[in-house]
Design an enzyme around this catalytic site. Structure first.
Site, short mmCIF file in Angstrom:
data_model
loop_
_atom_site.label_atom_id
_atom_site.label_comp_id
_atom_site.label_asym_id
_atom_site.label_seq_id
_atom_site.Cartn_x
_atom_site.Cartn_y
_atom_site.Cartn_z
N TYR A 144 -10.52 10.86 -12.19
CA TYR A 144 -9.59 11.77 -11.52
C TYR A 144 -10.22 13.16 -11.50
O TYR A 144 -10.67 13.65 -12.54
CB TYR A 144 -8.26 11.80 -12.27
CG TYR A 144 -7.21 12.72 -11.69
CD1 TYR A 144 -6.83 13.89 -12.36
CD2 TYR A 144 -6.59 12.44 -10.48
CE1 TYR A 144 -5.87 14.74 -11.83
CE2 TYR A 144 -5.62 13.28 -9.95
CZ TYR A 144 -5.26 14.44 -10.64
OH TYR A 144 -4.31 15.27 -10.11
N ASP A 239 -17.75 16.71 -13.75
CA ASP A 239 -16.39 17.24 -13.81
C ASP A 239 -16.05 17.41 -15.29
O ASP A 239 -15.66 16.45 -15.96
CB ASP A 239 -15.41 16.29 -13.12
CG ASP A 239 -13.98 16.77 -13.28
OD1 ASP A 239 -13.08 16.17 -12.64
OD2 ASP A 239 -13.74 17.74 -14.03
N LYS A 267 -8.64 23.96 -17.88
CA LYS A 267 -8.00 23.70 -19.18
C LYS A 267 -8.39 24.72 -20.27
O LYS A 267 -7.93 25.86 -20.23
CB LYS A 267 -8.28 22.25 -19.60
CG LYS A 267 -7.66 21.24 -18.60
CD LYS A 267 -7.85 19.82 -19.02
CE LYS A 267 -7.50 18.85 -17.90
NZ LYS A 267 -6.08 18.54 -17.82
#
Ligand code: KE4
Length: 428
Positions: A144, A239, A267
């Site tokens: 994802y 990623d 994050k």
């Protein structure tokens, strides 16, 4: 535990917010039941609207690596807020956090701040296409990279949880440029390059997958991606929205010793405020507006409050790098304790872990990719999730998510979690 107030709040939320949440995975649809509404959080604990205290193993899906409401981050945001919340003009603070981040990251000369991991990954792919002049992208089933169209092709995380791996609204025109491969299966990548030898701009990969549960790369997998990219003239995009500043100060590149051409972050980088970023060597970043033709922009990119939070977070991580070993040790303790208890029960299980990312799968097959992750027994998982929750332990509400430990977890918290796990197992 009772959740009466969360239940009332959830009813009200559903009237005015789709599904009652601002991000689908929070709605508990994969595990059933009512999502917990939080009042506040501190350290390793969440305090919900019904007054329950929960030990938090999500850490806001990664950002709260130092625990909730970490003093230096809170102080930095409070102090900055008095100076205004957004200017739409450059600030010294953006240079300071960019210098600090780049000093921690291997192989990266420059970094561009955006407002989410999705935006970082979306921008990284556009930059790779602009730099190479090519159109195709290889991604891995179950990985994802946010909800940008190009990624919603057999995506992981919430997209899998909803059994809708490819979302409506993604056009055929977009989908044709996203080529799928299987995580930990180099042959599936070789086949794509052999079919499209001149048109693949990049591979985007989670160096440690965290959206099928946690799936570490097999030995040689990332190395193989690196050499295929070199062989075919494509860029390797890591990623690192989850792994960045978590697996090591320099993220997975540092921890695993593999060089990416572009890396994306989010994050932890924002200390809990909305921040994403992408970084690369100068030659690649020179293609980016306003220097080059690849356009990318954002009203709130480099927002001063978010930069203040992120700077305080990164500064602490850089000057207290023992955090990373401590996190690894706590996660290893949790893994070993759960393993020992599961052995006594004969339940089929796999525990995957790398650093402070971990997941438990109720299957006897090793979980190495999307297909094997999907074999987990979801009834066991739902029962496990609620069994732990009602005893005060808050886990990711989906089997397709990773745990994220935080440095505020004490030895007692880990011990309590294991005794709770034993309690639950004794009901099986
Ligand atoms: P955001 O746009 O949610 O900030 O980041 C997207 C993203 C990109 N790359 C990776 C590896 C990610 O894990 C994410 C987002 N992670 C999910 C958790 N699986 C966020 C939780 C949510 O969707 O609410």
């Amino acid at each position: 535990m009772q959740y009466q107030r969360s239940s009332t709040l959830f009813q009200a939320a559903q009237n005015v917010i789709p599904g009652g949440v601002n991000s689908p995975v929070r709605a508990f649809q994969a595990v059933g039941g009512t999502p917990i509404f939080v009042d506040h959080a501190k350290g390793a604990y969440l305090y919900d609207e019904d007054g329950n205290r929960l030990i938090d193993y999500i850490s806001s899906w990664g950002p709260m690596i130092l625990g909730h409401a970490f003093e230096p981050v809170i102080a930095a945001v409070k102090e900055r807020a008095d100076k205004g919340t957004s200017y739409g003009m450059p600030t010294e603070l953006e240079t300071q956090i960019a210098e600090l981040a780049v000093s921690m990251l291997p192989n990266m000369d420059q970094i561009r701040m955006v407002n989410s991991g999705t935006e970082a990954c979306m921008s990284a792919v556009r930059l790779a296409r602009g730099f190479t002049g090519r159109e195709k992208l290889i991604k891995f089933a179950g990985c994802y990279h946010g909800h940008s169209d190009a990624f919603l092709i057999q995506a992981g995380s919430g997209a899998v949880t909803f059994g809708a791996p490819s979302s409506p609204g993604v056009t055929k025109g977009t989908a044709k440029d996203t080529l799928l491969a299987d995580y930990n299966d180099l042959e599936s990548v070789v086949r794509q390059f052999e079919q499209h030898p001149e048109t693949i701009a990049a591979i985007i990969v989670e160096p440690v997958a965290g959206n099928m549960g946690c799936i570490p790369p097999k030995a040689g997998f990332l190395e193989g991606l690196r050499s295929l990219c070199d062989q075919y003239g494509a860029l390797l995009i890591f990623d690192e929205v989850m792994t960045g500043f978590r697996l090591a100060p320099g993220g997975a590149q540092e921890r695993l010793g593999i060089r990416a051409d572009i890396a994306t972050y989010g994050k932890v980088l924002g200390g809990g405020l909305p921040v994403g970023a992408f970084a690369a060597r100068k030659e690649i970043m020179a293609q980016l507006a306003p220097l080059g033709p690849v356009y990318q922009a954002g009203t709130l990119s480099g927002n001063p409050l978010a930069m203040a939070a992120g700077y305080a977070m990164l500064h602490h991580l850089q000057s207290h790098s023992d955090v990373f070993d401590r996190l690894d040790r706590k996660c290893a303790q949790l893994e070993e304790g759960m393993q020992a208890l599961l052995e006594t029960k004969g339940l089929p299980y796999q525990i995957n872990r790398l650093g402070s990312m971990l997941s438990l799968h109720f299957t006897d097959q090793p979980v190495v990719d999307f297909k094997t992750a999907a074999l987990g027994n979801n009834d066991h998982f739902k029962n496990y999730f609620h069994g732990m929750l009602e005893r005060g332990v808050y886990l990711p509400p989906s089997a397709f998510e990773s745990y994220f430990l935080n440095d505020a977890l004490s030895e007692e918290d880990i011990a309590f979690t294991l005794s709770t796990f034993e309690d639950w197992l004794n009901t099986k």
